[in-house]
Design a protein around this motif. Structure first.
Motif, PDB file in Angstrom:
ATOM      1  N   THR A  33     -43.184   3.093 -11.463  1.00 42.85           N
ATOM      2  CA  THR A  33     -43.669   1.847 -10.879  1.00 42.85           C
ATOM      3  C   THR A  33     -43.227   1.798  -9.424  1.00 42.85           C
ATOM      4  OG1 THR A  33     -43.588  -0.574 -10.935  1.00 42.85           O
ATOM      5  CG2 THR A  33     -41.612   0.594 -11.696  1.00 42.85           C
ATOM      6  N   TYR A  34     -44.098   1.261  -8.590  1.00 43.92           N
ATOM      7  CA  TYR A  34     -43.764   1.083  -7.171  1.00 43.92           C
ATOM      8  C   TYR A  34     -43.552  -0.394  -6.868  1.00 43.92           C
ATOM      9  CZ  TYR A  34     -45.090   5.945  -6.780  1.00 43.92           C
ATOM     10  OH  TYR A  34     -45.143   7.308  -6.942  1.00 43.92           O
ATOM     11  N   GLY A  35     -43.281  -1.149  -7.941  1.00 43.02           N
ATOM     12  CA  GLY A  35     -42.976  -2.569  -7.786  1.00 43.02           C
ATOM     13  C   GLY A  35     -44.033  -3.452  -8.400  1.00 43.02           C
ATOM     14  N   LYS A  52     -38.448   3.003 -11.495  1.00 47.56           N
ATOM     15  CA  LYS A  52     -38.797   2.702 -10.116  1.00 47.56           C
ATOM     16  C   LYS A  52     -38.938   3.968  -9.279  1.00 47.56           C
ATOM     17  CE  LYS A  52     -36.843  -1.957  -9.908  1.00 47.56           C
ATOM     18  NZ  LYS A  52     -35.833  -2.844  -9.263  1.00 47.56           N
ATOM     19  N   SER A  53     -39.947   3.966  -8.433  1.00 48.11           N
ATOM     20  CA  SER A  53     -40.145   5.060  -7.485  1.00 48.11           C
ATOM     21  C   SER A  53     -40.453   4.447  -6.125  1.00 48.11           C
ATOM     22  CB  SER A  53     -41.274   5.985  -7.954  1.00 48.11           C
ATOM     23  OG  SER A  53     -41.316   7.152  -7.167  1.00 48.11           O
ATOM     24  N   ASN A  54     -40.730   5.288  -5.147  1.00 50.15           N
ATOM     25  CA  ASN A  54     -41.013   4.789  -3.797  1.00 50.15           C
ATOM     26  C   ASN A  54     -41.881   5.798  -3.056  1.00 50.15           C
ATOM     27  OD1 ASN A  54     -39.157   6.815  -2.594  1.00 50.15           O
ATOM     28  ND2 ASN A  54     -37.572   5.573  -3.576  1.00 50.15           N
ATOM     29  N   LYS A  55     -42.281   5.446  -1.843  1.00 52.13           N
ATOM     30  CA  LYS A  55     -43.187   6.299  -1.070  1.00 52.13           C
ATOM     31  C   LYS A  55     -42.569   7.654  -0.741  1.00 52.13           C
ATOM     32  CE  LYS A  55     -46.057   2.719   1.065  1.00 52.13           C
ATOM     33  NZ  LYS A  55     -46.496   2.094   2.346  1.00 52.13           N
ATOM     34  N   LEU A  56     -41.261   7.657  -0.484  1.00 53.82           N
ATOM     35  CA  LEU A  56     -40.603   8.924  -0.156  1.00 53.82           C
ATOM     36  C   LEU A  56     -40.664   9.873  -1.340  1.00 53.82           C
ATOM     37  CD1 LEU A  56     -38.922  10.772   1.636  1.00 53.82           C
ATOM     38  CD2 LEU A  56     -36.865   9.591   0.812  1.00 53.82           C
ATOM     39  N   GLU A  57     -40.363   9.375  -2.539  1.00 51.31           N
ATOM     40  CA  GLU A  57     -40.451  10.220  -3.731  1.00 51.31           C
ATOM     41  C   GLU A  57     -41.874  10.731  -3.927  1.00 51.31           C
ATOM     42  OE1 GLU A  57     -36.953   8.779  -6.825  1.00 51.31           O
ATOM     43  OE2 GLU A  57     -39.047   8.385  -7.293  1.00 51.31           O
ATOM     44  N   PHE A  58     -42.831   9.839  -3.709  1.00 53.72           N
ATOM     45  CA  PHE A  58     -44.233  10.241  -3.862  1.00 53.72           C
ATOM     46  C   PHE A  58     -44.577  11.395  -2.929  1.00 53.72           C
ATOM     47  CE2 PHE A  58     -48.683   9.861  -2.457  1.00 53.72           C
ATOM     48  CZ  PHE A  58     -49.320  10.092  -3.661  1.00 53.72           C
ATOM     49  N   LYS A  59     -44.115  11.301  -1.667  1.00 51.80           N
ATOM     50  CA  LYS A  59     -44.387  12.370  -0.703  1.00 51.80           C
ATOM     51  C   LYS A  59     -43.655  13.656  -1.082  1.00 51.80           C
ATOM     52  CE  LYS A  59     -45.496   9.412   3.236  1.00 51.80           C
ATOM     53  NZ  LYS A  59     -45.122   8.979   4.593  1.00 51.80           N
ATOM     54  N   LEU A  60     -42.461  13.516  -1.658  1.00 58.19           N
ATOM     55  CA  LEU A  60     -41.701  14.690  -2.078  1.00 58.19           C
ATOM     56  C   LEU A  60     -42.378  15.423  -3.234  1.00 58.19           C
ATOM     57  CD1 LEU A  60     -38.007  13.409  -1.904  1.00 58.19           C
ATOM     58  CD2 LEU A  60     -39.055  15.156  -0.457  1.00 58.19           C
ATOM     59  N   SER A  61     -43.208  14.711  -3.995  1.00 61.18           N
ATOM     60  CA  SER A  61     -43.876  15.359  -5.133  1.00 61.18           C
ATOM     61  C   SER A  61     -44.762  16.510  -4.688  1.00 61.18           C
ATOM     62  CB  SER A  61     -44.701  14.338  -5.923  1.00 61.18           C
ATOM     63  OG  SER A  61     -45.811  13.883  -5.172  1.00 61.18           O
ATOM     64  N   ALA A  62     -45.313  16.413  -3.460  1.00 63.06           N
ATOM     65  CA  ALA A  62     -46.150  17.496  -2.930  1.00 63.06           C
ATOM     66  C   ALA A  62     -45.328  18.752  -2.644  1.00 63.06           C
ATOM     67  CB  ALA A  62     -46.857  17.039  -1.657  1.00 63.06           C
ATOM     68  N   LEU A  63     -44.013  18.560  -2.514  1.00 61.59           N
ATOM     69  CA  LEU A  63     -43.108  19.681  -2.224  1.00 61.59           C
ATOM     70  C   LEU A  63     -42.318  20.095  -3.460  1.00 61.59           C
ATOM     71  CD1 LEU A  63     -41.708  18.272   1.150  1.00 61.59           C
ATOM     72  CD2 LEU A  63     -43.431  20.068   0.900  1.00 61.59           C
ATOM     73  N   ALA A  64     -42.765  19.655  -4.625  1.00 62.35           N
ATOM     74  CA  ALA A  64     -41.993  19.858  -5.854  1.00 62.35           C
ATOM     75  C   ALA A  64     -41.627  21.310  -6.098  1.00 62.35           C
ATOM     76  CB  ALA A  64     -42.770  19.308  -7.048  1.00 62.35           C
ATOM     77  N   TYR A  65     -42.507  22.231  -5.717  1.00 61.39           N
ATOM     78  CA  TYR A  65     -42.235  23.644  -5.972  1.00 61.39           C
ATOM     79  C   TYR A  65     -42.008  24.434  -4.682  1.00 61.39           C
ATOM     80  CZ  TYR A  65     -43.381  22.122 -10.601  1.00 61.39           C
ATOM     81  OH  TYR A  65     -43.371  21.439 -11.798  1.00 61.39           O
ATOM     82  N   THR A  66     -41.641  23.679  -3.613  1.00 64.04           N
ATOM     83  CA  THR A  66     -41.155  24.288  -2.384  1.00 64.04           C
ATOM     84  C   THR A  66     -39.658  24.026  -2.246  1.00 64.04           C
ATOM     85  OG1 THR A  66     -43.295  23.868  -1.326  1.00 64.04           O
ATOM     86  CG2 THR A  66     -41.468  24.452   0.111  1.00 64.04           C
TER      87      THR A  66
END
Length: 383
Positions: A33-35, A52-66
């Motif tokens: 949830t983002y709130g 709870k999650s946030n925008k930073l975590e969401f952006k980090l998901s694109a780097l999950a395997y980097t």
């Protein structure tokens, strides 16, 4: 079930969970949830637990395997979830969160990985990945290798088509018996509750519902409109999806913007009306490994309401449409071929009716969710 997105909406997750609950299983869903949403609630019998999650975590998901940051953050949340509930199995939706779920699985529960799509292949077409900086940081090759590693580790793998199963078997060591096909189909409520009638209309209407990105092939449709309008005086193209400015500009440049209704994205509850009022429904996908191995859910929505289809030669949808005889197939990106197939359908009302009836009969008698979910049910009954 583990889902690193908000819920609802996610029709596939909800359909699978509801079907398992009908069979007597209990389904607890980890999601984000983002709130605003309740931390816990029951949705159609599914116990939904939100972290709870946030925008930073969401952006980090694109780097999950980097870089491991996203998997570490998700592992902490999933561990907390798994420690709280007495579970018998873990069902992971898509690969992004899979590494984290594996690391959190301290009790060595059986793991089922549900690949909604071929993520490494579809990532190649994400607009942000075409930028130099993103291209360096996010390696689709690494994602492909990680996907293969995960597939070889799971107890069972779920894919959406026979074509996807064949593609996986070509490049991994997984036993074919451990792959279950669970296609995306429509629930009976989608078509049985339709109150709209196909009344006399002013236009010969072509309909597209869904994502409007370049790979969806709508440029092929727009490019043929100048020619088509000469033969079809009452032509109309209706696009239900996010308004694509490049596509809109192309329609203006070709002086066919008066023929195109860019209605924007609409709630799924409106889809029935759009489909019923159309004459031909479209899926002009560009070919790539992802499109060749998946079905767009719109195909079954179109067919369930008795509409003829015109689809590109992307392998999975081509095989389906030709097997069912529910539409015509055009060569992908071929404007002339698309135009010829539309004219064929326009001039032959009996053909449109026959193709529509074939699709309607197939979906309603063979390809409803209650039938295509049997593989999922058997998987858990025998896990």
């Amino acid at each position: 079930m583990i889902l690193d997105k908000v819920f609802p909406p996610d029709p596939r997750v909800e359909n699978e969970a509801i079907e398992l609950i009908k069979q007597g299983h209990e389904v607890v869903l980890f999601c984000l949830t983002y709130g605003g949403e309740a931390s816990e609630e029951i949705v159609n019998g599914v116990k939904v637990v939100r972290f709870k999650s946030n925008k930073l975590e969401f952006k980090l998901s694109a780097l999950a395997y980097t870089f491991p940051f996203y998997s570490y953050l998700m592992k902490w949340k999933i561990t907390k979830f798994l420690n709280r509930f007495k579970l018998d199995a873990i069902h992971i939706h898509d690969m992004v969160v899979a590494e984290a779920a594996f690391k959190a699985n301290k009790n060595k529960l059986p793991i089922v990985l549900d690949l909604h799509e071929n993520r490494p292949q579809i990532m190649k077409f994400y607009p942000h990945l075409r930028k130099f900086s993103s291209n360096i940081l996010i390696s689709t090759k690494k994602w492909k290798l990680k996907e293969e590693e995960l597939i070889n580790k799971v107890d069972k793998l779920i894919v959406v088509t026979e074509e996807a199963k064949s593609e996986v078997l070509d490049r991994t060591k997984i036993n074919a018996d451990n792959i279950i096909i669970v296609p995306n189909t429509v629930r009976k409520s989608f078509y049985s509750n339709s109150k709209f009638k196909n009344q006399n209309k002013k236009h010969f209407s072509l309909l597209y519902i869904g994502d409007t990105g370049e790979r969806r092939g709508l440029s092929t449709v727009v490019k043929c409109l100048p020619e088509l309008r000469r033969s079809i005086k009452n032509l109309r193209l209706v696009i239900v999806g996010k308004i694509n400015i490049d596509l809109k500009n192309e329609a203006v440049r070709l002086k066919v913007d008066d023929l195109v209704d860019f209605v924007g994205w609409q709630d799924e509850s409106t889809f029935q009306e759009f489909i019923v009022k159309s004459d031909v429904c479209l899926s002009p996908l560009h070919r790539n490994i992802h499109h060749d191995t998946t079905y767009a859910n719109k195909l079954f929505q179109y067919m369930s309401l008795g509409k003829p289809l015109l689809v590109s030669g992307a392998t999975a949808q081509k095989n389906l449409i030709e097997r069912v005889d529910s539409g015509l197939v055009h060569e992908e990106r071929n404007v002339e071929d698309f135009k010829d197939k539309i004219l064929q359908l326009y001039k032959d009302e009996s053909l449109r009716k026959k193709l529509g009836e074939n699709g309607k009969e197939f979906v309603r008698n063979e390809f409803t969710w209650d039938k295509t979910s049997r593989g999922l049910i058997n998987l858990y009954n025998n896990l």
